[in-house]
Design an enzyme around this catalytic site. Structure first.
Site, short mmCIF file in Angstrom:
data_model
loop_
_atom_site.label_atom_id
_atom_site.label_comp_id
_atom_site.label_asym_id
_atom_site.label_seq_id
_atom_site.Cartn_x
_atom_site.Cartn_y
_atom_site.Cartn_z
N CYS A 108 0.98 -1.14 -0.21
CA CYS A 108 -0.30 -0.07 -0.03
C CYS A 108 0.73 0.98 0.06
O CYS A 108 1.94 1.28 0.72
CB CYS A 108 -1.13 0.15 1.30
SG CYS A 108 -1.86 1.47 1.44
N HIS A 152 -9.25 -3.83 -1.91
CA HIS A 152 -8.15 -3.23 -1.08
C HIS A 152 -8.63 -1.61 -1.04
O HIS A 152 -8.53 -0.75 0.08
CB HIS A 152 -6.91 -3.33 -1.87
CG HIS A 152 -5.72 -2.56 -1.02
ND1 HIS A 152 -4.85 -3.05 -0.51
CD2 HIS A 152 -5.38 -1.18 -1.17
CE1 HIS A 152 -3.95 -2.05 -0.20
NE2 HIS A 152 -4.38 -1.02 -0.37
N GLU A 153 -8.85 -1.09 -2.20
CA GLU A 153 -9.31 0.47 -2.33
C GLU A 153 -10.41 0.62 -1.67
O GLU A 153 -10.48 1.48 -0.74
CB GLU A 153 -9.17 1.00 -3.86
CG GLU A 153 -7.83 0.81 -4.38
CD GLU A 153 -6.78 1.46 -3.72
OE1 GLU A 153 -6.74 2.20 -3.05
OE2 GLU A 153 -5.52 0.87 -3.94
N HIS A 156 -10.16 1.17 2.13
CA HIS A 156 -9.87 2.35 2.39
C HIS A 156 -11.09 3.54 2.86
O HIS A 156 -10.80 4.21 3.81
CB HIS A 156 -8.81 3.37 1.46
CG HIS A 156 -7.39 2.58 1.53
ND1 HIS A 156 -6.49 2.81 2.66
CD2 HIS A 156 -6.59 1.84 0.50
CE1 HIS A 156 -5.36 2.60 2.22
NE2 HIS A 156 -5.45 1.85 1.18
#
Length: 181
Positions: A108, A152-153, A156
């Protein structure tokens, strides 16, 4: 407007992001365009070396300290095509029971310290969002690496980092029904 990627030591990365009003404001358009431009430039080895930046395949607004539900993905030449999204207000509609993880671990741009282990994710997902890149609402059916990057994004936007998904007691243990890539 100046943007900097914040690190995982910044408490803003642990906050839940707010939905974005549509149509996008000029500021939101500039932010999402910057994110795509940044990631595309990060994949240029000469540019990345000159500017001391790491290559990435995705970037979320919270990584810039902007708590809005927006992220971009740029995966060059995945199965012979470039995967490009500039997603606003994404939602995950479906997740497979089958799991997937990257055997060498995830990385990341907001995380400098290594966190070895398997970040367990769903092998395939269905996501809906407004895609600024194509200027339309989209439904994305993704599997494999593309699904990992999307999740993953998306994490966030909810204040979750990839290493939160690693089992601290057994970081390399593959789960049943999980594929390693």
């Amino acid at each position: 407007m100046k943007y900097n990627i914040i690190k995982d030591t910044n408490p803003r990365l642990r906050k839940v992001s707010e939905p974005v009003s549509l149509p996008l404001s000029k500021e939101d358009e500039e932010t999402i365009e910057f994110m795509l431009s940044y990631i595309k430039r990060s994949t240029d080895e000469e540019y990345a070396a000159k500017h001391n930046i790491r290559a990435g395949v995705g970037l979320a607004a919270p990584q810039l300290g902007i708590l809005k539900r927006m992220f971009i993905i740029y995966i060059p030449n995945l199965d012979g095509k470039d995967v490009v999204y500039q997603l606003v207000n994404p939602e995950i509609l479906e997740e497979s029971d089958k799991l997937i993880a990257i055997k060498d671990g995830e990385g990341c741009l907001s995380v400098d310290k290594p966190h070895p282990g398997l970040a367990h994710r769903h092998y395939s997902i269905k996501m809906k969002a407004y895609d600024f890149y194509s200027k339309q609402d989209v439904e994305i059916d993704a599997s494999g690496y593309e699904a990992i990057v999307l999740q993953h994004e998306f994490d966030h936007l909810n204040g979750v980092l990839f290493y939160d998904r690693i089992d601290p007691n057994n970081p390399d243990k593959q789960r049943p029904n999980e594929v390693l890539i």
